[in-house]
Design an enzyme around this catalytic site. Structure first.
Site: not given
Ligand code: NI
Length: 170
Positions: A45, A50, A92-93, A134-135, A138
């Site tokens: 995701g 991000q 998370c990236l 989660h997304e 953000h």
């Molecule tokens: Ni994330």
């Protein structure tokens, strides 16, 4: 185009994203870049902030482009309802090398628009529900580490600061 992924503690990750109002070629390009960046990472995701774009856009693919993949492009996504709870590990990236367990809904109903502005809804559960929650966090400037207990959170943040200092020295 694969774009650089912002990482904690980049202040952009703490900001609120704005709704998308123009369903034009610029939006298409951003979405394509998000998908390429997610697959290249690889991740399951990615949210627009991000890659430094404060717009309400997320992409999700639990198989990250592998066989049997299902790509979801969610523009202006909203969680309409939540049911139950689940506890499980997240990463998370934007928070490299940190994996911690957090609570989230077991099941959600999501409403969003596609790249052309057409509305769609989805009932998601288990990992798919976790991923969308989660997304969407953000988009309001919340990282999964913000949802840890205060003690755990301060330990993780200290560890991240040390790792960052080590990277800057090398
Ligand atoms: Ni994330």
């Amino acid at each position: 185009m694969i774009r650089p992924i912002l990482t904690y503690p980049d202040p952009v990750l703490k900001q609120q994203s704005e709704p998308v109002t123009a369903f034009d070629s610029a939006l298409q390009e951003v979405i394509q870049d998000m998908v390429e960046t997610m697959y290249a990472a690889p991740g399951i995701g990615l949210a627009a902030p991000q890659i430094g774009i404060l717009k309400r856009i997320v992409v999700v693919d639990l198989k990250s482009g592998a066989e049997g993949a299902q790509l979801f492009v969610a523009v202006n996504p909203e969680i309409v309802s939540c049911t139950g709870e689940q506890y499980g590990e997240e990463g998370c990236l934007s928070v490299p090398d940190v994996y911690e367990s957090v609570w989230c809904p077991q099941k959600i109903v999501l409403r969003a628009q596609d790249v052309k502005g057409t509305e769609w809804t989805l009932e998601a559960e288990d990992l798919l529900a976790r991923c969308f929650c989660h997304e969407l966090d953000h988009l309001r400037g919340v990282l999964f580490i913000d949802r840890l207990s205060p003690l755990k959170r301060s330990l993780v943040k200290r560890r991240l600061k040390k790792a960052q200092a080590a990277r800057q020295e090398s």
